[in-house]
Design an enzyme around this catalytic site. Structure first.
Site, short mmCIF file in Angstrom:
data_model
loop_
_atom_site.label_atom_id
_atom_site.label_comp_id
_atom_site.label_asym_id
_atom_site.label_seq_id
_atom_site.Cartn_x
_atom_site.Cartn_y
_atom_site.Cartn_z
N ASP A 27 49.41 42.27 47.81
CA ASP A 27 50.65 42.03 48.55
C ASP A 27 50.55 42.67 49.94
OD1 ASP A 27 53.20 41.18 49.15
OD2 ASP A 27 54.19 42.89 48.19
N ASN A 63 42.98 35.47 44.49
CA ASN A 63 44.17 35.60 43.65
C ASN A 63 44.03 34.92 42.31
OD1 ASN A 63 45.29 36.91 45.80
ND2 ASN A 63 47.29 35.98 45.48
N ASP A 81 41.33 58.41 36.72
CA ASP A 81 40.69 59.71 36.96
C ASP A 81 39.61 59.55 38.03
OD1 ASP A 81 38.67 58.34 35.70
OD2 ASP A 81 38.79 59.47 33.82
N SER A 91 35.55 55.80 31.83
CA SER A 91 36.92 55.92 31.29
C SER A 91 37.74 54.74 31.82
CB SER A 91 37.55 57.26 31.69
OG SER A 91 37.49 57.41 33.10
N HIS A 133 39.64 51.29 41.52
CA HIS A 133 38.76 50.68 40.53
C HIS A 133 38.39 51.62 39.39
CE1 HIS A 133 37.38 47.40 43.63
NE2 HIS A 133 38.63 47.26 43.23
N PRO A 141 38.91 41.89 51.50
CA PRO A 141 37.46 41.99 51.61
C PRO A 141 36.77 41.52 50.33
CG PRO A 141 38.47 44.17 51.48
CD PRO A 141 39.58 43.17 51.53
N ASP A 161 35.28 50.73 35.52
CA ASP A 161 34.84 52.13 35.37
C ASP A 161 34.25 52.31 33.97
OD1 ASP A 161 34.56 54.87 35.04
OD2 ASP A 161 36.70 55.33 35.25
#
Ligand code: HEM
Ligand SMILES: *[C@@H]1O[C@H](CO)[C@@H](O)[C@H](O)[C@H]1NC(C)=O
Ligand SMILES: *[C@@H]1O[C@H](CO)[C@@H](O)[C@H](O)[C@H]1NC(C)=O
Ligand SMILES: *[C@@H]1O[C@H](CO)[C@@H](O)[C@H](O)[C@H]1NC(C)=O
Ligand SMILES: *[C@@H]1O[C@H](CO)[C@@H](O)[C@H](O)[C@H]1NC(C)=O
Ligand SMILES: CC(=O)N[C@H]1CO[C@H](CO)[C@@H](O)[C@@H]1O
Length: 362
Positions: A85, A113, A268, A263, A214, A184, A260
């Site tokens: 957005d 999107n 984190d 986790s 991410h 990007p 990730d």
């Protein structure tokens, strides 16, 4: 940002708890540490709905707790929605608009999107219904998106932070061309990503911190098979590459994997640990550790989670204010998916409101 500027404007150190406690007062003129503060765009405020919708943030948090209990993956969808957005035409809720004509004519139909979660749009519309039921049509969809993104971060284990409010919803669609130009690509290297975000006044620390989004969520094969086929990216950890090839046996597999590795659902600093171990998923992620200017920042976040959280909040607060509409600009949508001018239900409620306000004067 200079010291002189900080004494004349209202800067808020997001990290200083006392300032958070002062949110309801007007005494936020002095920032303790300008380095950790973000100037507030004119028209936004830390206490915007204090009188018109005091329960706004608790309604949203309570509902999102329920949603995430069923499916924590939705937190990632909501965080990414706010990013899209804000990057395309400003945080004006234009990402929520559904095209009124057939054919690709709006932000939702642009290629980046296509991987936004459909459920995220439903969650926002559901929150909007709950909020408007309680307070009336006073809260914008773009503010709801910003609060939902914050709650997604904090309910996933990340930092909790105040969100400046008072955004208005935009009247214009962003075309797919504008959307693609502003988001990007995951196949870009760090210099391209840095240059792209510099046009929105994000520095290297902001870029590395924002990419830390991410730490939750997923990516589809199409977003990273450039690193597997035809030749394997030599930077990528060999075992990690082997595992990814199993998930995406060809360059057009429609599967997905976690962003990730360590986790996947927790907000984190493990994303940065992944990068240091050459286990970043996208080129745009991994190259932050290859590129000299950002390598040190990645390392500093990998070893110090509080530092990452601090910088993430600063960068998110900047992002949340990109080209916002305030004051009398834009509108408060009655339906997050449609502008009021093309929403028949809205026109019907206008009549009802008129009748109600008339009856008060009887
Ligand atoms: C720096 C440039 C960025 C690039 C190139 C980028 C690219 C992408 C791509 C390609 C995906 C996966 C789409 C898919 O294949 O399904 C993705 C997912 C995601 N991105 Fe980014 N992104 C960027 C910045 C950000 C920022 C600033 C945030 C938020 C702070 C963010 C949050 C997310 C989240 C949470 C997901 C997972 C979404 C889900 O699980 O539904 N990204 N990003
Ligand atoms: C990054 O990508 C751009 C565009 O593809 C290219 O021109 C540039 O040389 C690359 N930079 C580095 C350091 O690889
Ligand atoms: C990827 O797949 C397409 C077909 O979907 C093919 O035309 C193309 O050559 C492939 N590219 C690479 C780099 O393997
Ligand atoms: C980690 O970062 C925080 C926040 O900037 C800082 O206060 C702390 O001293 C850092 N810790 C270490 C061990 O460097
Ligand atoms: C909201 O707008 C969308 C797009 O025009 C429409 O499909 C939907 O039915 C509307 N929802 C309500 C509750 O009016
Ligand atoms: C999540 C979402 O709304 N995605 C939309 C992206 O664009 C396609 C193609 O127009 C729509 O069908 C999706 O609904």
């Amino acid at each position: 940002m200079t010291m002189a500027a900080s004494s004349s404007s209202c800067f808020i150190s997001l990290l200083v708890f006392s300032c958070v406690l002062l949110l309801s007062s007007f005494i936020c003129a002095s920032a303790t540490d300008p380095e950790f503060s973000v100037p507030l765009t004119k028209g936004l405020s830390w206490s915007f709905y204090e009188n018109s919708c005091p329960t706004l943030e608790s309604i949203i948090r309570k509902q999102l707790k329920k949603v995430f209990k069923d499916d924590i993956g939705q937190a990632a969808g909501l965080l990414r929605l706010h990013f899209h957005d804000c990057f395309v035409q400003g945080c004006d809720g234009s990402v929520l608009l559904v095209g009124s004509t057939s054919g690709p004519d709006d932000e939702q139909e642009a290629i980046p999107n296509l991987t936004l979660r459909k459920k995220a749009f439903e969650i926002i519309n559901d929150l909007r219904r709950r909020v408007h039921k309680e307070c009336g049509r006073v809260v914008s969809c773009s503010d709801i998106v910003a609060i939902a993104a914050r709650d997604s971060v904090s309910l996933s284990g990340g930092p909790d932070y105040a969100v400046p409010l008072g955004r208005r919803d935009g009247l214009s669609f962003a075309t797919p061309e504008v959307t693609v130009a502003n988001l990007p690509a995951p196949t870009s290297n760090a210099s391209v990503i840095l240059a792209s975000l510099a046009t929105k006044k994000f520095d290297e620390t902001d870029v590395v911190a924002l990419s830390g989004g991410h730490t939750i969520g997923i990516g589809h094969c199409g977003s990273f098979t450039n690193r597997l086929y035809p030749t394997q990216d030599p930077v990528m950890d060999k075992t990690f590459a082997k595992d990814l090839k199993k998930i995406c046996p060809t360059n057009n597999t429609d599967a997905f994997t976690n962003l990730d590795l360590r986790s996947p659902n927790k907000f984190d600093n493990k994303y940065y640990v992944d990068l240091m171990n050459r286990q970043g998923l996208f080129t745009s992620d991994q190259d932050l550790y290859t590129f000299k200017k950002t390598k040190e920042i990645v390392t500093s976040f990998a070893v110090n989670e509080s530092l990452f959280f601090e910088k993430f909040v600063v960068a998110m607060t900047k992002m949340g204010q990109l080209s916002v509409l305030t004051g009398k600009n834009g509108e408060i949508r009655a339906n997050c998916s449609a502008r009021n001018s093309e929403n028949e239900d809205y026109l019907a409620t206008l009549v009802e409101e008129d009748v109600e306000s008339l009856s008060e004067f009887k």
